[in-house]
Design an enzyme around this catalytic site. Structure first.
Site, PDB file in Angstrom:
ATOM      1  N   HIS A   1     105.480 134.630  35.610  1.00 54.68           N
ATOM      2  CA  HIS A   1     105.061 133.689  36.648  1.00 54.68           C
ATOM      3  C   HIS A   1     105.278 134.378  37.989  1.00 54.68           C
ATOM      4  CE1 HIS A   1     108.911 132.328  38.436  1.00 54.68           C
ATOM      5  NE2 HIS A   1     109.432 132.413  37.219  1.00 54.68           N
TER       6      HIS A   1
ATOM      7  N   ASP B   1     104.833 132.749  41.059  1.00 52.17           N
ATOM      8  CA  ASP B   1     105.271 131.881  42.142  1.00 52.17           C
ATOM      9  C   ASP B   1     106.781 131.996  42.290  1.00 52.17           C
ATOM     10  OD1 ASP B   1     105.530 130.584  39.608  1.00 52.17           O
ATOM     11  OD2 ASP B   1     105.819 128.663  40.599  1.00 52.17           O
TER      12      ASP B   1
ATOM     13  N   ASP C   1     113.066 136.966  39.951  1.00 52.98           N
ATOM     14  CA  ASP C   1     112.439 135.753  39.421  1.00 52.98           C
ATOM     15  C   ASP C   1     111.130 135.478  40.123  1.00 52.98           C
ATOM     16  OD1 ASP C   1     112.178 133.426  37.952  1.00 52.98           O
ATOM     17  OD2 ASP C   1     113.395 132.227  39.308  1.00 52.98           O
TER      18      ASP C   1
ATOM     19  N   GLU D   1     104.943 127.738  37.889  1.00 55.05           N
ATOM     20  CA  GLU D   1     106.046 127.669  36.940  1.00 55.05           C
ATOM     21  C   GLU D   1     107.294 127.076  37.570  1.00 55.05           C
ATOM     22  OE1 GLU D   1     109.635 128.946  34.662  1.00 55.05           O
ATOM     23  OE2 GLU D   1     109.102 129.323  36.774  1.00 55.05           O
ATOM     24  N   GLU D   2     107.577 127.434  38.813  1.00 52.09           N
ATOM     25  CA  GLU D   2     108.783 126.919  39.445  1.00 52.09           C
ATOM     26  C   GLU D   2     108.700 125.408  39.638  1.00 52.09           C
ATOM     27  OE1 GLU D   2     111.359 128.460  39.585  1.00 52.09           O
ATOM     28  OE2 GLU D   2     111.077 130.577  40.034  1.00 52.09           O
TER      29      GLU D   2
ATOM     30  N   GLU E   1     110.508 137.118  32.156  1.00 51.40           N
ATOM     31  CA  GLU E   1     111.591 136.525  32.963  1.00 51.40           C
ATOM     32  C   GLU E   1     112.827 137.431  32.876  1.00 51.40           C
ATOM     33  OE1 GLU E   1     111.894 133.752  34.797  1.00 51.40           O
ATOM     34  OE2 GLU E   1     110.545 132.190  34.055  1.00 51.40           O
TER      35      GLU E   1
ATOM     36  N   HIS F   1     116.743 132.161  42.273  1.00 50.62           N
ATOM     37  CA  HIS F   1     116.910 131.066  43.234  1.00 50.62           C
ATOM     38  C   HIS F   1     118.105 131.274  44.173  1.00 50.62           C
ATOM     39  CE1 HIS F   1     114.689 128.088  40.292  1.00 50.62           C
ATOM     40  NE2 HIS F   1     114.111 129.274  40.382  1.00 50.62           N
TER      41      HIS F   1
END
Length: 405
Positions: A81, A83, A114, A148-149, A174, A374
């Site tokens: 992903h 995003d 990420d 995805e987030e 990931e 994050h």
């Protein structure tokens, strides 16, 4: 016969492309790409895929990018992903999260672990496959997926259900710290609504304070979180209250509604129906006439497409002797002459749709480390990009060899 895998040459090529992967990753990081705003980074990835020689590159109606190498009958997919979450409090960053930073060992910036690092390694794995002529009876699909987030797995629900693409298995890139991950807990987003009746704050007995009614519910939720089911591999289910809302005519009035959001992680054997029912069964929920529901996600992608789904993201795992584990084990040992570590994710991935909803096996191997996700000062390691590019180039032939057994 399946081709012999030139492990040494693959590692050599991956090391050769370290600078190119670093440059490409830093280019992606420099483009803010929070969920539903990925257009510019998608087009940057398209440019790089075409530059290194992908056979076909498409952008689907949701905005996912689909790059293909080869034309064989066995379809293998690898997913990142692309995003990211936001940057949070900028004061917590020691460097600009989009300008990033770089030294001899690491690359810093939002999305490095990420998980745009996985995309950088995948694209250059495609370059290695082309350079060394590793194409065989397979087609490799490299996906850069969106939203995805916001709603993990929604992108792959669309790819499988609407694009009608069903690989034989998918490698999630990931972050795994270059370990093999074979599962994760699922999750749900749950809401409890409690009604009340407003009145003037000077005479609260005339009303029915919804915030007070929520108080006992919070205590019972905390106790419930301590007795959730446990799985030997995936660990215990968890529950936490993540948001609280209320309505009231003013600060001088009794609140006439209160609601909370719950992040519920589901371990193996737990179901979404059971998770809702155990909350509905709490005495305080019943006493407050609380309404327990599951959220629905229906936010438009960067292309404007809306693909609604309930906020349920199923648990999944593959067994230790599954062909995906054996495939990656074969590639890892051949490339690096050592035994890989096999583990699991704590967080959630697109595997919730690929395997959790649709039963297509998923296996994880990615650059970066899960705790970087994050967090401020997010970073990844250049050596991880090299390791993963080598793995992604070797995995398709490793799978072909596994099929011949």
């Amino acid at each position: 016969m399946a081709k012999q895998i030139p492990f040494d040459k693959i590692v050599e090529k991956a090391e050769h492309y370290k600078k190119d992967m670093t440059r490409f990753l830093r280019d992606m990081v420099a483009i803010p790409s929070e969920s539903c705003d990925e257009k510019r980074v998608i087009h940057r990835i398209k440019e790089e895929m075409e530059k290194v020689g992908f056979d076909k590159v498409d952008i689907d109606p949701m905005g996912n990018i689909l790059g293909y190498i080869g034309h064989g009958p066995h379809l293998i997919a690898m997913d990142a992903h692309i995003d990211t979450v936001g940057i949070g409090n900028i004061k917590n960053w020691e460097f600009d999260p989009y300008e990033g930073m770089e030294n001899d060992e690491i690359i810093g910036g939002r999305g490095t672990s990420d998980q745009e690092g996985g995309m950088a390694s995948m694209v250059y794995a495609g370059k290695i496959i082309k350079d060394l002529g590793l194409e065989d009876q397979y087609t490799l699909l490299v996906t850069g997926t969106v939203q995805e987030e916001d709603c993990d797995g929604l992108c792959w629900q669309y790819i499988i259900e609407q694009d009608k693409i069903k690989p034989e298995f998918v490698v999630s890139t990931e972050p795994t710290d270059c370990q093999i991950y074979r599962g994760q807990r699922g999750r749900m987003e749950i809401r409890i609504d409690v009604p009340g009746i407003s009145c003037h704050g000077s005479a609260p007995e005339r009303g029915d304070n919804a915030i007070f009614k929520m108080g006992p519910i919070l205590g019972e939720l905390q106790q419930l979180s301590k007795r959730l089911a446990t799985d030997e591999f995936l660990g215990q289910g968890t529950l936490t209250v993540s948001e609280i809302f209320y309505t009231s005519p003013s600060r001088c009035a009794v609140a006439d509604s209160c609601a909370v959001s719950i992040d519920r992680r589901l371990t193996w054997g737990e179901t979404w129906e059971g998770a809702l029912e155990e909350i509905r069964a709490l005495p305080a929920v019943k006493a407050a006439k609380g309404v327990v529901t599951m959220y629905t996600y229906e936010r438009a992608s960067w292309t404007g497409l809306v693909y609604p789904t309930e906020c349920y993201f199923p648990t999944w795992k593959v067994e230790e002797d599954h062909f995906t584990v054996k495939t990656l084990d074969r590639a890892f040992r051949g490339l690096f002459n050592k035994e890989p570590v096999v583990d699991k994710w704590t967080f959630s991935t697109n595997g919730v749709s690929i395997m959790g909803r649709h039963g297509i096996p998923v296996i994880g191997f990615g650059p970066g480390k899960e705790p970087e996700a994050h967090a401020p000062n997010e970073k990844t390691w250049k050596d991880h990009l090299v390791t993963c590019a080598a793995m992604y180039a070797a995995i398709p032939l490793s799978y072909m060899a596994e099929l011949k057994k």
